[in-house]
Scaffold this motif. Structure first.
Motif, PDB file in Angstrom:
ATOM      1  N   LYS A  43       0.832  -1.205   0.000  1.00  0.00           N
ATOM      2  CA  LYS A  43       0.000   0.000   0.000  1.00  0.00           C
ATOM      3  C   LYS A  43       0.867   1.256   0.000  1.00  0.00           C
ATOM      4  CE  LYS A  43      -4.103  -1.817   2.399  1.00  0.00           C
ATOM      5  NZ  LYS A  43      -4.940  -1.710   3.607  1.00  0.00           N
ATOM      6  N   GLU A  44       1.948   1.210   0.762  1.00  0.00           N
ATOM      7  CA  GLU A  44       2.806   2.385   0.891  1.00  0.00           C
ATOM      8  C   GLU A  44       3.573   2.677  -0.390  1.00  0.00           C
ATOM      9  OE1 GLU A  44       5.145   1.500   4.307  1.00  0.00           O
ATOM     10  OE2 GLU A  44       3.475   1.787   5.703  1.00  0.00           O
ATOM     11  N   PHE A  47       0.116   4.798  -5.233  1.00  0.00           N
ATOM     12  CA  PHE A  47      -0.339   6.182  -5.208  1.00  0.00           C
ATOM     13  C   PHE A  47      -1.848   6.239  -5.004  1.00  0.00           C
ATOM     14  CE2 PHE A  47       3.710   6.401  -7.184  1.00  0.00           C
ATOM     15  CZ  PHE A  47       4.244   7.573  -6.695  1.00  0.00           C
ATOM     16  N   ILE A  48      -2.331   5.390  -4.095  1.00  0.00           N
ATOM     17  CA  ILE A  48      -3.760   5.322  -3.826  1.00  0.00           C
ATOM     18  C   ILE A  48      -3.955   5.232  -2.324  1.00  0.00           C
ATOM     19  CG2 ILE A  48      -5.885   3.991  -4.202  1.00  0.00           C
ATOM     20  CD1 ILE A  48      -4.512   2.769  -6.662  1.00  0.00           C
ATOM     21  N   ASP A  49      -4.947   5.927  -1.811  1.00  0.00           N
ATOM     22  CA  ASP A  49      -5.355   5.720  -0.423  1.00  0.00           C
ATOM     23  C   ASP A  49      -6.455   4.668  -0.427  1.00  0.00           C
ATOM     24  OD1 ASP A  49      -3.982   7.206   1.578  1.00  0.00           O
ATOM     25  OD2 ASP A  49      -4.706   9.022   0.601  1.00  0.00           O
ATOM     26  N   VAL A 232      12.909  10.650  -3.139  1.00  0.00           N
ATOM     27  CA  VAL A 232      13.549  11.545  -2.181  1.00  0.00           C
ATOM     28  C   VAL A 232      13.705  10.899  -0.809  1.00  0.00           C
ATOM     29  CG1 VAL A 232      11.427  12.661  -1.388  1.00  0.00           C
ATOM     30  CG2 VAL A 232      13.585  13.948  -1.359  1.00  0.00           C
ATOM     31  N   LEU A 233      12.889   9.914  -0.506  1.00  0.00           N
ATOM     32  CA  LEU A 233      12.984   9.258   0.795  1.00  0.00           C
ATOM     33  C   LEU A 233      14.184   8.320   0.874  1.00  0.00           C
ATOM     34  CD1 LEU A 233       9.225   8.429   1.398  1.00  0.00           C
ATOM     35  CD2 LEU A 233      10.602  10.121   2.627  1.00  0.00           C
ATOM     36  N   GLU A 234      14.690   7.890  -0.272  1.00  0.00           N
ATOM     37  CA  GLU A 234      15.790   6.935  -0.293  1.00  0.00           C
ATOM     38  C   GLU A 234      17.087   7.499  -0.854  1.00  0.00           C
ATOM     39  OE1 GLU A 234      14.334   3.684  -2.569  1.00  0.00           O
ATOM     40  OE2 GLU A 234      12.775   3.122  -1.109  1.00  0.00           O
ATOM     41  N   ASP A 235      16.999   8.521  -1.672  1.00  0.00           N
ATOM     42  CA  ASP A 235      18.164   9.059  -2.383  1.00  0.00           C
ATOM     43  C   ASP A 235      18.827  10.158  -1.552  1.00  0.00           C
ATOM     44  OD1 ASP A 235      19.955  10.298  -4.136  1.00  0.00           O
ATOM     45  OD2 ASP A 235      18.703   9.861  -5.881  1.00  0.00           O
ATOM     46  N   LEU A 255       0.271  11.053  -1.447  1.00  0.00           N
ATOM     47  CA  LEU A 255      -0.744  10.404  -0.641  1.00  0.00           C
ATOM     48  C   LEU A 255      -0.220  10.324   0.776  1.00  0.00           C
ATOM     49  CD1 LEU A 255      -0.988   6.540  -1.144  1.00  0.00           C
ATOM     50  CD2 LEU A 255       1.049   7.865  -1.615  1.00  0.00           C
ATOM     51  N   ALA A 256      -1.101  10.112   1.697  1.00  0.00           N
ATOM     52  CA  ALA A 256      -0.762  10.237   3.112  1.00  0.00           C
ATOM     53  C   ALA A 256       0.397   9.338   3.526  1.00  0.00           C
ATOM     54  CB  ALA A 256      -1.998   9.937   3.968  1.00  0.00           C
ATOM     55  N   ASP A 257       0.404   8.083   3.058  1.00  0.00           N
ATOM     56  CA  ASP A 257       1.422   7.153   3.516  1.00  0.00           C
ATOM     57  C   ASP A 257       2.811   7.491   3.011  1.00  0.00           C
ATOM     58  OD1 ASP A 257      -0.365   5.688   5.019  1.00  0.00           O
ATOM     59  OD2 ASP A 257      -0.817   4.261   3.424  1.00  0.00           O
ATOM     60  N   VAL A 258       2.898   8.370   2.016  1.00  0.00           N
ATOM     61  CA  VAL A 258       4.200   8.872   1.564  1.00  0.00           C
ATOM     62  C   VAL A 258       4.504  10.215   2.231  1.00  0.00           C
ATOM     63  CG1 VAL A 258       5.576   9.561  -0.437  1.00  0.00           C
ATOM     64  CG2 VAL A 258       3.966   7.663  -0.637  1.00  0.00           C
ATOM     65  N   ILE A 259       3.477  11.038   2.416  1.00  0.00           N
ATOM     66  CA  ILE A 259       3.681  12.339   3.058  1.00  0.00           C
ATOM     67  C   ILE A 259       4.160  12.168   4.499  1.00  0.00           C
ATOM     68  CG2 ILE A 259       2.463  14.388   3.922  1.00  0.00           C
ATOM     69  CD1 ILE A 259       0.766  14.184   1.328  1.00  0.00           C
ATOM     70  N   ILE A 260       3.692  11.140   5.181  1.00  0.00           N
ATOM     71  CA  ILE A 260       4.077  10.942   6.587  1.00  0.00           C
ATOM     72  C   ILE A 260       5.591  10.839   6.749  1.00  0.00           C
ATOM     73  CG2 ILE A 260       3.956   9.255   8.484  1.00  0.00           C
ATOM     74  CD1 ILE A 260       0.965   8.884   7.672  1.00  0.00           C
ATOM     75  N   PRO A 261       6.305   9.983   5.998  1.00  0.00           N
ATOM     76  CA  PRO A 261       7.764   9.984   6.143  1.00  0.00           C
ATOM     77  C   PRO A 261       8.428  11.240   5.591  1.00  0.00           C
ATOM     78  CG  PRO A 261       7.081   8.404   4.459  1.00  0.00           C
ATOM     79  CD  PRO A 261       5.840   8.855   5.153  1.00  0.00           C
TER      80      PRO A 261
END
Length: 318
Positions: A43-44, A47-49, A232-235, A255-261
């Motif tokens: 899910k994470e 690009f869908i909630d 951007v979260l990994e690079d 989406l929220a699960d990407v915005i959170i980190p």
């Protein structure tokens, strides 16, 4: 052209096997339907909630495929049935029934265009490239978009929320970072609002081509504009580049699960007083995103705005 559609009832266990058999028989395009639950990890990555889990998985799967109506499909079906019977000794292929129907050929690539009509968001008039500008909207800031089938048109509530916030926060000469840029529409808005520099990134390499095409359509120079593919979260190199820039605005319509980190690191990319605009947040995820922002001691939650079931959440770097 008319097509024969065949829907094979099998099991989730046999999905890959049956798909492989169909490929061996010359069928290159298939559709798989099942109720296999989606893991949190998967899910994470999407690009869908997801608002709800799928129905309970009973192990049943359906695999659909197509042939031209005038093809001699019976020979293919006989071969498929034989291979399914042979496979019963080592895999549960399920019922193996095949339901036939007929479907019309559809121009999937272009038919969607009839549903994309021009619309306004605040001071912006957003229109598809194939429509003319009417008199009523000639005085507005105009954005032309031709998203193809891979990226959005800008009409979704989440994008409109971001556009409205960019209008509120972007000042002449600001530097803007667009995370998850897709077709580049938010960066085009930023340039039309006189941002001096716009950087973009997206995990899909096809976004690069889409951005260049849409900037060209809108007659916008790529001077002081950079777009690169990556996560951007990994690079870490990308993170260092953005940290060195110190942006006035960072916008993320994902989406929220990407915005959170992202909320945990975005302060590094902002100058003091800079604004983080996040959207793509379904109402059920609002509190989780707010918690993530509050957990970053360098950010101050400033505003939440709604449109339908979606939220945009703003924060300011202290």
């Amino acid at each position: 052209m008319k097509w024969n559609k065949y829907k094979l009832k099998t099991t989730t266990q046999a999905e890959d096997f049956v798909s492989g058999v169909l490929m061996e028989l010359g069928i290159s395009g298939i559709q798989v339907e099942d109720n296999v639950q989606i893991s949190q990890e998967d899910k994470e990555k999407q690009f869908i909630d997801y608002l709800a889990d799928l129905p309970e998985d009973d192990g049943t799967a359906y695999i659909s495929f197509y042939t031209e109506e005038d093809d001699n499909a019976e020979q293919l079906l006989d071969q498929l049935r034989e291979k399914l019977k042979e496979a019963k000794s080592f895999i549960n292929v399920g019922e193996g029934s095949i339901e036939k129907s007929t479907t019309e050929d559809v121009d999937w690539v272009n038919n969607w265009k009839k549903y994309f009509k021009s619309f306004t968001v605040g001071e912006f008039f957003i229109k598809p490239t194939w429509e003319e500008v009417d008199e009523e909207h000639k005085g507005m800031k105009m954005i032309e978009i031709d998203p193809g089938t891979a990226f959005g048109t800008g009409k979704h509530d989440t994008t409109q929320l971001c556009i409205k916030q960019l209008v509120e926060y972007v000042k002449d000469g600001d530097k803007v970072l667009d995370l998850g840029c897709g077709s580049g529409i938010l960066s085009i808005v930023a340039k039309k609002l006189n941002a001096s520099k716009v950087d973009m990134t997206d995990i899909d390499p096809a976004a690069i081509e889409a951005v260049y095409d849409n900037f060209k359509v809108n007659k916008l120079s790529m001077d002081n504009v950079k777009v690169e593919a990556g996560n951007v979260l990994e690079d870490e190199k990308m993170q260092a580049e953005f940290e060195a820039e110190q942006y006035d605005i960072v916008v993320a319509n994902i989406l929220a699960d990407v915005i959170i980190p992202i909320a945990g690191i975005v302060d590094r990319f902002l100058k003091p007083g800079g604004v983080f605009i996040s959207s793509g947040i379904i109402y059920m995820k609002e509190e989780e995103v707010k918690d993530a922002i509050n957990n970053n001691s360098n950010l101050q939650l400033s505003k939440v705005v709604n449109q339908g079931d979606w939220r945009a959440i703003m924060a300011i770097k202290k």
